[in-house]
Design an enzyme around this catalytic site. Structure first.
Site, PDB file in Angstrom:
ATOM      1  NE  ARG A   5      -3.431  -1.724   2.800  1.00  0.00           N
ATOM      2  CZ  ARG A   5      -4.719  -1.620   3.516  1.00  0.00           C
ATOM      3  NH1 ARG A   5      -4.847  -0.663   4.306  1.00  0.00           N
ATOM      4  NH2 ARG A   5      -5.541  -2.688   3.389  1.00  0.00           N
ATOM      5  CG  ASP A  14      -0.510   6.068   3.504  1.00  0.00           C
ATOM      6  OD1 ASP A  14      -1.177   5.159   4.271  1.00  0.00           O
ATOM      7  OD2 ASP A  14       0.197   6.371   4.854  1.00  0.00           O
ATOM      8  CE1 TYR A  69       6.815   5.137   0.729  1.00  0.00           C
ATOM      9  CE2 TYR A  69       7.863   3.265   2.539  1.00  0.00           C
ATOM     10  CZ  TYR A  69       6.767   4.122   1.469  1.00  0.00           C
ATOM     11  OH  TYR A  69       5.465   2.923   1.678  1.00  0.00           O
ATOM     12  NE  ARG A 125       1.877  11.450   5.767  1.00  0.00           N
ATOM     13  CZ  ARG A 125       0.087  11.563   5.410  1.00  0.00           C
ATOM     14  NH1 ARG A 125      -0.095  10.000   5.342  1.00  0.00           N
ATOM     15  NH2 ARG A 125      -0.012  12.528   5.988  1.00  0.00           N
TER      16      ARG A 125
END
Length: 261
Positions: free
Chosen positions: A49, A51, A111, A210
């Site tokens: 996934r 976001d 990331y 995040r």
């Protein structure tokens, strides 16, 4: 026959990778395009996934289809890109092992999170404007506590249903960089105006990156000591960690697999 597909997407108008009932997703758009081209219902399975509003470069997915796809792979890529919306592009489609799985075969994911520290109208779409002074040395010291195998439940979105919140982080660091418009066109900027956080792990929890970035920014602002991250991992809860930073500045940029895949 199983195929491996490499794609990139701008997540600003998407609810993330996974199919949702009330908003467009990457999985929904890609599966729709594959079904139209192949002539039967075809579902794409992704590496994981992302976001809402989060972006991806070189994201990996897989799907099953007749062998005829392989014979005209280049033509297939051209045709599927003609069907897909402008915010999603397919780079290549290759035959894969029958047991290849975009999510479960992956050994690591990486990331990047981008921050600009001075107002810049050309960075708003894909970078977070942090208006506070930041101490990168403190932020990197704090990031050092992330590496290793830990329970990262303190950075996981409340209500997630993961079986475990244990992850192994291989690398986590902040660096300065120079955007193209600064280097190529001479946009006025100073050293350190643009920074990026890179983190690589075997898996990530929902909202984890995040929340980590928000916590490290708090450390950089001087609100907490770098050791705050260590104590959060050892005994903290989500309410103890920093606020989640906006998703538009986050990019999933690499998914790695064993060599045989």
């Amino acid at each position: 026959m199983r195929y491996r597909i490499r794609l990139s997407y701008n997540g600003s108008a998407l609810c993330g990778w996974q199919r949702q009932n009330n908003a467009p997703s990457v999985q929904q758009e890609l599966s729709r395009a594959l079904s139209l081209l192949i002539g039967c219902e075809t579902e794409a399975t992704g590496a994981g996934r992302t976001d809402a509003k989060v972006n991806a470069v070189n994201y990996i997915a897989h799907f099953d289809a007749p062998e005829a796809v392989a014979a005209g792979a280049a033509d297939f890529v051209y045709k599927i890109n003609a069907i897909l919306p402008k915010n999603i592009t397919v780079h290549e489609i290759l035959p894969a092992r029958e047991d290849f799985h975009a999510r479960f075969s992956a050994v690591s994911r990486e990331y990047h999170y981008f921050i600009h520290r001075r107002k810049d109208p050309f960075m708003e779409s894909f970078s977070y404007w942090c208006k506070y002074p930041l101490d990168m040395d403190r932020m990197n010291e704090a990031a050092g506590f992330l590496t290793g195998t830990h329970d990262f439940g303190c950075f996981e979105k409340t209500g997630s249903n993961n079986r475990t919140s244990v992850c192994t982080v291989y690398e986590a660091e902040w660096k300065t960089y120079t955007p193209a418009h600064v280097e190529t066109m001479g946009y006025p900027a100073s050293e350190g105006d643009y920074i990026v956080f890179r983190i690589r792990a075997n898996r990530f929890l929902r909202n984890m990156v995040r929340a980590i970035v928000g916590t490290l920014v708090d450390v950089g602002r001087g609100r907490y000591a770098p050791e705050r991250v260590k104590s959060l991992i050892e005994s903290g809860s989500r309410s103890d960690a920093g606020e989640s930073v906006p998703g538009n500045a986050l990019f999933l940029n690499k998914v790695e697999y064993p060599r045989e895949d």
